[in-house]
Enzyme design. Structure first.
Site, short mmCIF file in Angstrom:
data_model
loop_
_atom_site.label_atom_id
_atom_site.label_comp_id
_atom_site.label_asym_id
_atom_site.label_seq_id
_atom_site.Cartn_x
_atom_site.Cartn_y
_atom_site.Cartn_z
NE ARG A 73 12.50 -2.08 7.23
CZ ARG A 73 13.44 -1.67 6.38
NH1 ARG A 73 13.52 -1.51 4.99
NH2 ARG A 73 14.70 -1.50 6.96
CE1 TYR A 127 -12.61 -4.43 -1.43
CE2 TYR A 127 -10.01 -3.71 -1.46
CZ TYR A 127 -11.18 -3.86 -0.61
OH TYR A 127 -11.42 -4.33 0.53
CG ASP A 199 -7.45 -7.82 -7.24
OD1 ASP A 199 -7.18 -8.94 -7.08
OD2 ASP A 199 -7.24 -6.84 -6.40
CE LYS A 224 -11.10 -9.95 0.35
NZ LYS A 224 -10.13 -8.84 0.59
#
Length: 258
Positions: A73, A127, A199, A224
């Site tokens: 983690r 988005y 972004d 992406k």
């Protein structure tokens, strides 16, 4: 060639960084050589020689400054290689990898200080899930959200009038492919003391590197173009400032966004 004259990653051109960035030596290797392709580390925990070394590893570094690992983690060698490569490519002081693009966006907003009583001015062309995140999570705890058209000149006057704590845009908006003036936005942000987040998923660092245009945090959905094959889900945030990088690391660890 002496070590002093050996080209460092900061001297590499972009294509070299894309191919070789983050390929530092593999931890724990005792063979005297290192693989050209980093292996996949599937372990959740890591052993250390003694309790003192383990205690030191919790700081994230070994006594000689190498990256140290304790629990997945908090990071692992694969994530660290990806982070190192993206920081080099984007020109940031560091980067933190996340399990998805939305996790990266969430952490970037938290690291920027968005919370009760703060204000964010964001592009209205973001988005869809990003706007949903702002409305369902942040506004419900007292964050003020202002959505604006960043493609019209009056937005710069609006930013000065609103004096937001955070400004959030996309280099090329998803899915409308609208483009904003990064330099003008970062200039206004410095005037009013706002943290800037962009972004940059659709442009990728091959086309645009927003830190060079004055932005503080750069977000990518690595699912992406960075992955490129439709077979991985991931996200990353690259920071221009160490203070923001430390905040990103803390939120990744505490919220389990690895």
């Amino acid at each position: 060639m002496t070590q002093q004259n050996t080209p460092q990653p900061s001297d590499w051109n972009l294509e070299t960084r894309l191919v070789h960035g983050g390929r530092n030596k593999v931890p724990g290797s005792t063979t005297g050589g290192h693989p050209t392709v980093r292996p996949i580390f599937a372990s959740t925990t890591y052993t250390h020689e003694n309790i003192e070394a383990l205690d030191q590893a919790f700081s994230g570094k070994t006594p000689d400054g190498e990256q140290a690992y304790v629990y997945a983690r908090q990071g692992n060698p694969n994530a660290y290689g990806f982070e190192s490569a993206m920081a080099q490519i984007e020109g940031g002081v560091g980067a933190i990898a996340f399990g998805s693009g939305m996790a990266a966006i969430h952490a970037a907003l938290l690291a920027a200080g968005l919370t009760t009583g703060t204000k964010i001015v964001a592009s209205r062309d973001l988005y869809g899930p990003t706007i949903t995140l702002l409305r369902k999570l942040f506004t419900t705890v007292g964050t003020q959200l202002v959505l604006a058209d960043f493609c019209q000149p009056a937005v710069y006057d609006l930013l000065r009038d609103e004096e937001p704590d955070v400004i959030y845009v996309e280099t090329i908006s998803n899915p409308l492919t609208r483009i904003v003036d990064l330099d003008a936005i970062s200039t206004v942000a410095r005037e009013i003391g706002a943290v800037t987040i962009v972004d940059s998923t659709f442009s990728t660092p091959y086309l645009t590197r927003p830190i060079e245009h004055g932005f503080d945090l750069v977000v990518h959905s690595a699912t992406k173009y960075i992955s490129g094959h439709g077979d991985s889900t991931g996200g990353i945030v690259i920071s221009a400032k160490n203070t923001l990088l430390n905040q990103l690391r803390d939120y990744s660890n505490l919220l389990g966004l690895c």
